[in-house]
Motif scaffolding. Structure first.
Motif, PDB file in Angstrom:
ATOM      1  N   GLN A 180       0.848  -1.165   0.045  1.00  0.00           N
ATOM      2  CA  GLN A 180       0.241   0.007  -0.105  1.00  0.00           C
ATOM      3  C   GLN A 180       0.735   1.243   0.124  1.00  0.00           C
ATOM      4  OE1 GLN A 180      -3.318  -0.101   2.521  1.00  0.00           O
ATOM      5  NE2 GLN A 180      -2.745  -2.086   3.158  1.00  0.00           N
ATOM      6  N   LEU A 181       1.818   1.275   1.129  1.00  0.00           N
ATOM      7  CA  LEU A 181       2.840   2.380   1.065  1.00  0.00           C
ATOM      8  C   LEU A 181       3.495   2.674  -0.428  1.00  0.00           C
ATOM      9  CD1 LEU A 181       3.870   4.836   2.413  1.00  0.00           C
ATOM     10  CD2 LEU A 181       5.415   3.462   3.455  1.00  0.00           C
ATOM     11  N   ALA A 182       3.989   1.621  -0.789  1.00  0.00           N
ATOM     12  CA  ALA A 182       4.842   1.848  -2.512  1.00  0.00           C
ATOM     13  C   ALA A 182       3.647   2.383  -3.269  1.00  0.00           C
ATOM     14  CB  ALA A 182       5.171   0.151  -2.701  1.00  0.00           C
ATOM     15  N   GLY A 183       2.430   1.869  -3.369  1.00  0.00           N
ATOM     16  CA  GLY A 183       1.565   2.317  -4.243  1.00  0.00           C
ATOM     17  C   GLY A 183       1.282   3.796  -4.019  1.00  0.00           C
ATOM     18  N   ILE A 184       1.192   4.413  -2.872  1.00  0.00           N
ATOM     19  CA  ILE A 184       0.877   5.862  -2.333  1.00  0.00           C
ATOM     20  C   ILE A 184       2.453   6.463  -2.667  1.00  0.00           C
ATOM     21  CG2 ILE A 184       0.872   7.272  -0.488  1.00  0.00           C
ATOM     22  CD1 ILE A 184      -0.732   5.031   0.990  1.00  0.00           C
ATOM     23  N   LEU A 185       3.433   6.012  -2.296  1.00  0.00           N
ATOM     24  CA  LEU A 185       4.682   6.672  -2.860  1.00  0.00           C
ATOM     25  C   LEU A 185       4.877   6.828  -4.379  1.00  0.00           C
ATOM     26  CD1 LEU A 185       7.242   5.247  -0.415  1.00  0.00           C
ATOM     27  CD2 LEU A 185       6.287   7.415  -0.160  1.00  0.00           C
ATOM     28  N   ALA A 186       4.496   5.901  -5.041  1.00  0.00           N
ATOM     29  CA  ALA A 186       4.414   5.860  -6.581  1.00  0.00           C
ATOM     30  C   ALA A 186       3.423   6.931  -6.958  1.00  0.00           C
ATOM     31  CB  ALA A 186       4.130   4.518  -7.269  1.00  0.00           C
ATOM     32  N   ALA A 187       2.384   7.142  -6.538  1.00  0.00           N
ATOM     33  CA  ALA A 187       1.400   8.107  -6.818  1.00  0.00           C
ATOM     34  C   ALA A 187       1.752   9.416  -6.662  1.00  0.00           C
ATOM     35  CB  ALA A 187       0.100   7.574  -6.016  1.00  0.00           C
ATOM     36  N   ARG A 188       2.503   9.684  -5.386  1.00  0.00           N
ATOM     37  CA  ARG A 188       2.944  10.941  -5.132  1.00  0.00           C
ATOM     38  C   ARG A 188       4.037  11.430  -5.871  1.00  0.00           C
ATOM     39  NH1 ARG A 188       3.837  11.472   1.360  1.00  0.00           N
ATOM     40  NH2 ARG A 188       4.103  13.631   0.557  1.00  0.00           N
TER      41      ARG A 188
ATOM     42  N   TYR B 199       2.832   7.603   8.248  1.00  0.00           N
ATOM     43  CA  TYR B 199       2.010   6.574   8.075  1.00  0.00           C
ATOM     44  C   TYR B 199       1.740   5.435   9.144  1.00  0.00           C
ATOM     45  CZ  TYR B 199       1.918   8.085   3.386  1.00  0.00           C
ATOM     46  OH  TYR B 199       1.939   9.063   2.148  1.00  0.00           O
ATOM     47  N   GLY B 200       2.398   5.745  10.343  1.00  0.00           N
ATOM     48  CA  GLY B 200       2.455   4.712  11.309  1.00  0.00           C
ATOM     49  C   GLY B 200       2.770   3.494  11.259  1.00  0.00           C
ATOM     50  N   LEU B 201       3.915   3.286  10.629  1.00  0.00           N
ATOM     51  CA  LEU B 201       4.228   1.854  10.170  1.00  0.00           C
ATOM     52  C   LEU B 201       5.541   1.464  10.795  1.00  0.00           C
ATOM     53  CD1 LEU B 201       3.464   1.857   6.274  1.00  0.00           C
ATOM     54  CD2 LEU B 201       2.194   1.067   8.243  1.00  0.00           C
ATOM     55  N   ALA B 202       5.843   0.468  10.819  1.00  0.00           N
ATOM     56  CA  ALA B 202       7.260  -0.016  11.297  1.00  0.00           C
ATOM     57  C   ALA B 202       8.443   0.250  10.516  1.00  0.00           C
ATOM     58  CB  ALA B 202       7.303  -1.573  11.649  1.00  0.00           C
ATOM     59  N   ARG B 203       9.538   0.457  10.958  1.00  0.00           N
ATOM     60  CA  ARG B 203      10.527   0.696  10.091  1.00  0.00           C
ATOM     61  C   ARG B 203      10.810  -0.320   8.970  1.00  0.00           C
ATOM     62  NH1 ARG B 203      14.216   4.453  10.461  1.00  0.00           N
ATOM     63  NH2 ARG B 203      13.745   4.730  12.592  1.00  0.00           N
ATOM     64  N   ALA B 204      10.748  -1.684   9.372  1.00  0.00           N
ATOM     65  CA  ALA B 204      10.934  -2.570   8.266  1.00  0.00           C
ATOM     66  C   ALA B 204       9.884  -2.707   7.313  1.00  0.00           C
ATOM     67  CB  ALA B 204      10.980  -4.077   9.095  1.00  0.00           C
ATOM     68  N   THR B 205       8.619  -2.205   7.525  1.00  0.00           N
ATOM     69  CA  THR B 205       7.583  -2.194   6.427  1.00  0.00           C
ATOM     70  C   THR B 205       7.935  -0.883   5.673  1.00  0.00           C
ATOM     71  OG1 THR B 205       6.126  -3.089   8.162  1.00  0.00           O
ATOM     72  CG2 THR B 205       5.113  -1.566   6.326  1.00  0.00           C
ATOM     73  N   VAL B 206       8.374   0.206   6.312  1.00  0.00           N
ATOM     74  CA  VAL B 206       8.730   1.360   5.395  1.00  0.00           C
ATOM     75  C   VAL B 206       9.967   0.940   4.384  1.00  0.00           C
ATOM     76  CG1 VAL B 206       9.759   3.729   5.358  1.00  0.00           C
ATOM     77  CG2 VAL B 206       7.705   2.986   6.972  1.00  0.00           C
ATOM     78  N   ARG B 207      11.011   0.360   4.925  1.00  0.00           N
ATOM     79  CA  ARG B 207      11.944  -0.135   4.174  1.00  0.00           C
ATOM     80  C   ARG B 207      11.706  -1.013   2.992  1.00  0.00           C
ATOM     81  NH1 ARG B 207      17.012  -1.187   8.363  1.00  0.00           N
ATOM     82  NH2 ARG B 207      17.354   0.952   8.958  1.00  0.00           N
TER      83      ARG B 207
END
Length: 87
Positions: A20-28, A50-58
């Motif tokens: 989801q975050l990757a899709g949001i970043l791609a859209a941005r 986004y309130g996510l863990a570091r591993a998820t963001v990475r």
């Protein structure tokens, strides 16, 4: 699933948060929130936003890099790739 630049990560959605975050970043990136050659927000900023863990963001950032939308410079950050259609 497509994500918009203003979407939020839904923790109860069927798609994993990193996708989801990757899709949001791609859209941005597509919207032009960050110009080519400019950095995207740091891991810490994305964690806070986004309130996510570091591993998820990475993992999300790694996916955006694998898609060719950004590149990482060790110790410096992740930057938007230049749009090849404008070369």
């Amino acid at each position: 699933m497509d994500y918009g630049p203003d979407d939020q990560v839904r923790h109860n959605a069927p798609e994993p948060p990193y996708r989801q975050l990757a899709g949001i970043l791609a859209a941005r990136i597509a919207r032009g929130d960050w110009e080519p050659g400019w950095p995207i927000p740091s891991e810490s900023q994305l964690i806070g936003e986004y309130g996510l863990a570091r591993a998820t963001v990475r993992r999300a950032v790694r996916l955006v890099v694998e898609e060719g939308l950004a590149f990482t410079v060790t110790g410096r950050g992740t930057y938007v790739t230049e749009d090849e259609s404008k070369r």
